[in-house]
Design a protein around this motif. Structure first.
Motif, PDB file in Angstrom:
ATOM      1  N   PHE A  96      -2.107  11.519  55.696  1.00  0.00           N
ATOM      2  CA  PHE A  96      -3.174  12.505  55.562  1.00  0.00           C
ATOM      3  C   PHE A  96      -3.779  12.805  56.927  1.00  0.00           C
ATOM      4  O   PHE A  96      -4.001  11.900  57.727  1.00  0.00           O
ATOM      5  N   GLU A  97      -4.003  14.081  57.168  1.00  0.00           N
ATOM      6  CA  GLU A  97      -4.600  14.559  58.415  1.00  0.00           C
ATOM      7  C   GLU A  97      -5.810  15.411  58.054  1.00  0.00           C
ATOM      8  O   GLU A  97      -5.891  15.952  56.953  1.00  0.00           O
ATOM      9  N   ALA A  98      -6.726  15.561  58.997  1.00  0.00           N
ATOM     10  CA  ALA A  98      -7.895  16.410  58.759  1.00  0.00           C
ATOM     11  C   ALA A  98      -8.225  17.184  60.028  1.00  0.00           C
ATOM     12  O   ALA A  98      -8.065  16.677  61.146  1.00  0.00           O
ATOM     13  N   ASP A 132      -5.317  14.885  45.023  1.00  0.00           N
ATOM     14  CA  ASP A 132      -5.807  16.263  45.146  1.00  0.00           C
ATOM     15  C   ASP A 132      -5.124  17.021  46.275  1.00  0.00           C
ATOM     16  O   ASP A 132      -5.234  18.243  46.349  1.00  0.00           O
ATOM     17  N   ILE A 133      -4.475  16.313  47.193  1.00  0.00           N
ATOM     18  CA  ILE A 133      -3.892  16.924  48.385  1.00  0.00           C
ATOM     19  C   ILE A 133      -2.379  16.983  48.205  1.00  0.00           C
ATOM     20  O   ILE A 133      -1.704  15.959  48.219  1.00  0.00           O
ATOM     21  N   PRO A 134      -1.809  18.181  48.026  1.00  0.00           N
ATOM     22  CA  PRO A 134      -0.373  18.285  47.784  1.00  0.00           C
ATOM     23  C   PRO A 134       0.457  17.943  49.023  1.00  0.00           C
ATOM     24  O   PRO A 134       0.065  18.257  50.150  1.00  0.00           O
ATOM     25  N   GLU A 135       1.568  17.288  48.792  1.00  0.00           N
ATOM     26  CA  GLU A 135       2.487  16.961  49.880  1.00  0.00           C
ATOM     27  C   GLU A 135       3.020  18.252  50.505  1.00  0.00           C
ATOM     28  O   GLU A 135       3.410  19.179  49.794  1.00  0.00           O
ATOM     29  N   GLY A 136       2.985  18.333  51.826  1.00  0.00           N
ATOM     30  CA  GLY A 136       3.427  19.526  52.541  1.00  0.00           C
ATOM     31  C   GLY A 136       2.378  20.622  52.584  1.00  0.00           C
ATOM     32  O   GLY A 136       2.578  21.662  53.183  1.00  0.00           O
ATOM     33  N   GLY A 137       1.236  20.376  51.967  1.00  0.00           N
ATOM     34  CA  GLY A 137       0.156  21.368  51.933  1.00  0.00           C
ATOM     35  C   GLY A 137      -1.160  20.721  52.255  1.00  0.00           C
ATOM     36  O   GLY A 137      -1.227  19.784  53.051  1.00  0.00           O
ATOM     37  N   GLY A 138      -2.210  21.201  51.629  1.00  0.00           N
ATOM     38  CA  GLY A 138      -3.518  20.641  51.887  1.00  0.00           C
ATOM     39  C   GLY A 138      -4.579  21.313  51.064  1.00  0.00           C
ATOM     40  O   GLY A 138      -4.282  22.081  50.138  1.00  0.00           O
ATOM     41  N   VAL A 178      -8.067  19.106  54.775  1.00  0.00           N
ATOM     42  CA  VAL A 178      -7.299  17.869  54.674  1.00  0.00           C
ATOM     43  C   VAL A 178      -5.885  18.243  54.268  1.00  0.00           C
ATOM     44  O   VAL A 178      -5.688  19.015  53.324  1.00  0.00           O
ATOM     45  N   THR A 179      -4.912  17.716  55.007  1.00  0.00           N
ATOM     46  CA  THR A 179      -3.513  18.022  54.724  1.00  0.00           C
ATOM     47  C   THR A 179      -2.731  16.736  54.493  1.00  0.00           C
ATOM     48  O   THR A 179      -3.173  15.647  54.863  1.00  0.00           O
TER      49      THR A 179
END
Length: 170
Positions: free
Chosen positions: A108-110, A84-90, A100-101
């Motif tokens: 993954f970062e939050a 659900d979390i696109p690479e380079g985005g969030g 969440v990015t």
């Protein structure tokens, strides 16, 4: 001896008046940066999903926060799938107060979804930047640092864990 009913009415204490005025000022400030100051419901002003992600979301409805389990808001339960979390985005989960990015594949970062300038909910993620609609502050998807003010402080990090393809708030 004077009875209580014969006493003159007392005026409110100065502290009470100052506290009430301070509370009113805070309420006005929060209202200015609340839902009327910018979208905080999970959609952008144009009715687009709030993620503003650089790729499509697997969720079909705007502002949907993906799968989650029952529990207290902001803690525990599956927040999203890694896909659900696109690479380079969030993706922004306004109902859980978190962004969440995935700054690079598999990492993954939050961060808090509350802008550190005046408390608006961030509303978009594009080109490696998390943006706030109220005063146009921008934050890095990598570490939450300020890319463009007026915010002076980074978005606070939130703790997440990845188990298989599930992302959970810790």
């Amino acid at each position: 001896m004077t009875s209580a009913s014969n006493r003159p009415p007392q005026e409110p204490a100065r502290r009470t008046v100052v506290a009430a005025l301070g509370a009113a000022g805070i309420a006005v400030t929060l209202t200015a940066c609340g839902p009327d100051g910018g979208p905080a419901s999970g959609t952008s002003g144009a009715g687009e999903p709030a993620s503003g992600a650089s790729g499509p979301s697997s969720s079909g409805s705007p502002g949907a926060s993906g799968p989650s389990s029952a529990g207290s808001p902001g803690a525990g339960g599956v927040l999203a799938r890694t896909s659900d979390i696109p690479e380079g985005g969030g993706r922004i989960f306004a109902d859980r107060g978190v962004v969440v990015t995935q700054p690079e594949k598999g990492r993954f970062e939050a961060f808090s979804s509350t802008c550190t300038h005046q408390g608006c909910t961030v509303s978009g993620i594009a080109d490696g930047v998390i943006s706030c609609p109220c005063h146009h502050s921008e934050f890095s998807v990598t570490d939450g640092s300020v890319r463009k003010g007026p915010a002076l402080r980074p978005l606070p990090a939130r703790k997440i864990s990845v188990h298989g393809d599930g992302i959970e708030l810790a």
